[in-house]
Scaffold this active site. Structure first.
Site, PDB file in Angstrom:
ATOM      1  N   LYS A  80      -8.978 -26.695 -53.037  1.00  0.00           N
ATOM      2  CA  LYS A  80      -9.650 -26.399 -54.311  1.00  0.00           C
ATOM      3  C   LYS A  80      -9.301 -27.480 -55.336  1.00  0.00           C
ATOM      4  CE  LYS A  80     -10.316 -22.455 -57.491  1.00  0.00           C
ATOM      5  NZ  LYS A  80      -9.990 -21.034 -57.725  1.00  0.00           N
ATOM      6  N   SER A 155     -13.762 -17.783 -58.148  1.00  0.00           N
ATOM      7  CA  SER A 155     -14.017 -19.157 -58.511  1.00  0.00           C
ATOM      8  C   SER A 155     -13.841 -20.150 -57.355  1.00  0.00           C
ATOM      9  CB  SER A 155     -13.097 -19.563 -59.657  1.00  0.00           C
ATOM     10  OG  SER A 155     -11.738 -19.458 -59.269  1.00  0.00           O
ATOM     11  N   SER A 179     -10.236 -14.613 -57.146  1.00  0.00           N
ATOM     12  CA  SER A 179     -10.969 -15.838 -56.797  1.00  0.00           C
ATOM     13  C   SER A 179     -10.794 -16.353 -55.381  1.00  0.00           C
ATOM     14  CB  SER A 179     -10.602 -16.954 -57.767  1.00  0.00           C
ATOM     15  OG  SER A 179     -11.333 -16.786 -58.946  1.00  0.00           O
TER      16      SER A 179
HETATM   17  N1  GLN Z   1     -13.446 -13.920 -61.598  1.00  0.00           N
HETATM   18  C1  GLN Z   1     -12.199 -13.715 -62.289  1.00  0.00           C
HETATM   19  C2  GLN Z   1     -12.254 -14.345 -63.654  1.00  0.00           C
HETATM   20  O1  GLN Z   1     -13.246 -14.867 -63.981  1.00  0.00           O
HETATM   21  C3  GLN Z   1     -11.062 -14.210 -61.491  1.00  0.00           C
HETATM   22  C4  GLN Z   1     -10.873 -15.669 -61.555  1.00  0.00           C
HETATM   23  C5  GLN Z   1      -9.776 -16.110 -60.651  1.00  0.00           C
HETATM   24  O2  GLN Z   1      -9.272 -15.346 -59.842  1.00  0.00           O
HETATM   25  N2  GLN Z   1      -9.396 -17.360 -60.806  1.00  0.00           N
HETATM   26  O3  GLN Z   1     -11.328 -14.306 -64.382  1.00  0.00           O
END
Ligand code: GLN
Length: 475
Positions: A80, A155, A179
């Protein structure tokens, strides 16, 4: 039975084929690399595909020939874009860090390099890991390999799509509220968020420091386990890391007690997702596991509390990106203009929204009403989960309410935030959780994967591997 193509192999399969000399490290690399090059123009899973590191490939091959190489030796992985690899750009999919080159390896990268793993490239993500669809990337969206009109989740959407489309054997993502698990579910692979502190965060571009964990995305539970045991462990560079020797507290039993919070499964879940979940539970019961109804009353407030704590930490962590020290720098007429211009140009809309929200909940006059209250809710939630684990080994819910959704479908921020309703509790409580494919549902005559999520007590990753493997056996 014929062997799968090298890039379609799991870590376990590739490690065996490498040792049996059925393939070489170079052939494995080439297969993954050319699949990545071929599919990326369409999927945009990678922001950058690296050139072959010949020295690393040769050294991995030598170690395998020598006969004492770790399982990850010679395995090509995707990373990532918020995890630092020395000498490579790590942009967190933001214009702010578009040209930022990492000056050191993240601890997880150091450990993977020591194991002989290879790196194929850096993957697309929501900017600074904020989002559930990868639509918030400053560099275009990533498509779901199962249906290109749909998101791969986020994400860590790029990492998930890369693994699902066999453009990498496995990948790392980061998980602050889901994410790793949510994109894994939406692309039909396995993803795990480890216990908070199990994996070092040194070299991870921080989002919410009390919630962030780096986790593996892979094609099988066994592969996730291999990566987890390679990257975990105490690290002097991250004072929140915890010792490994506690893992043995949780011996894997053959038959597990599965807690099901049915009271949470009433609203918002698409019907066939719920049916697939119930069928999976039924099969687990038939396989000898026990289902127990549990109550987690505070869960209803978890999302609200997360969306106070997380932005507070985001606003603090991103304060350093001010155009002065590193990252994008714009010069205005006054010093204040420098700050404002750099941050307004560098950050995308969702990032700005969270910085504002975070600054608000931390401001004097509001900190008690919002931030401190959310911290209290977090404590209650943790206690509730700990109490539940007095009677059950794991807690099961569907990972998401629906399969992968279409681009633009969740343009309302709150609709997007609801995507995390089942995943954020593991980050709020610091507990480990895994998402495993449980089958598929049909939309527009396409089969879309859905996942089942299990949460376990702190440091009980082995229990997650046991129940995850049990689900794999049902498929
Ligand atoms: N979708 C969640 C957010 O927008 C989690 C993001 C993540 O786990 N980095 O905060």
């Amino acid at each position: 039975m014929t062997n799968p193509r090298p890039n379609e192999m799991t870590i376990e399969e590739a490690a065996r084929a490498l040792r049996a000399r059925e393939i070489s490290v170079r052939e494995l690399w080439d297969a993954c690399h050319s699949a990545a090059e071929e599919k990326n123009p369409e999927l945009n899973a990678y922001l950058e595909i690296f050139k072959a590191d010949d020295a690393a490939i040769e050294s991995a091959q030598k170690r395998i020939y020598a006969g004492d190489a770790p399982l990850l030796c010679g395995i090509p992985l995707a990373m990532k874009d918020n995890i630092l690899i020395e000498g490579k750009i790590a942009s967190a999919a933001s214009k702010m860090l578009e040209n930022y080159k990492a000056t050191y390896d993240a601890t997880v990268v150091k450990k993977l390099k020591e194991a002989g793993a290879l790196f194929l490239g850096r993957t697309n993500m929501d900017e600074f890991a904020m989002g559930s669809s990868t639509e918030h990337s400053a560099f275009g969206t990533t498509k779901n390999p199962h249906d290109e009109s749909r998101v791969p989740g986020g994400s860590s959407g790029g990492s998930a799509a890369a693994v699902a489309a066999h453009m990498a054997i496995a990948a790392l993502g980061s998980d602050t509220g889901g994410s790793v698990r949510q994109p894994a579910a939406l692309t039909g692979i396995v993803g795990m968020k480890p216990t908070y502190g199990a994996v070092s965060r040194s070299g991870l571009i921080a989002m919410g420091s009390s919630l962030d964990q780096i986790g593996p995305l892979a094609k099988s539970v066994a592969d996730v386990k291999i990566i987890f045991y390679t990257i975990s462990g105490i690290d002097p560079l991250d004072s929140t890391t915890i010792t490994e020797n506690l893992y043995s507290r949780h011996e894997s039993k053959e038959h597990l007690k599965i807690g099901v919070p049915r009271h949470l499964l009433t609203e918002g879940i698409e019907k066939d997702v719920l049916t697939t979940f119930e069928e999976t539970l039924k099969k687990l019961e038939e396989a000898g596991h026990t289902l127990i109804d549990i109550e987690l009353p505070t869960s209803g407030y978890a999302l609200a509390a997360y969306y106070v704590i997380m932005p507070a930490e985001v606003s603090t962590n991103l304060a350093r990106l001010d155009g002065m020290r590193y990252g994008l720098s714009k010069e205005g007429k006054t010093l204040l203009d420098d700050y404002v211009d750099s941050r307004t140009t560098g950050f995308g809309e969702e990032t700005l929204r969270r910085i504002l929200l975070g600054t608000f909940v931390l401001s004097s006059g509001y900190i008690d009403a919002y931030y401190h209250k959310a911290e209290k809710a977090r404590e209650v939630l943790r206690k509730e989960y700990n109490d539940a684990f007095e009677n059950v080994d794991v807690i099961a819910v569907p990972t998401t309410l629906s399969p992968a959704f279409k681009f633009g479908q969740k343009s309302d921020p709150v609709a997007m935030y609801l995507e995390d309703i089942f995943t954020i509790t593991a980050n709020m409580t610091g507990m480990p959780a895994i998402s495993v494919p449980m089958g598929s549902v049909e939309r527009d005559s396409k089969k879309l994967p859905v996942g089942i999520q299990f949460t376990a007590p702190h440091q009980a990753e082995d229990v997650l591997f046991a129940i995850g493997t049990a689900v794999e056996r049902l498929q």
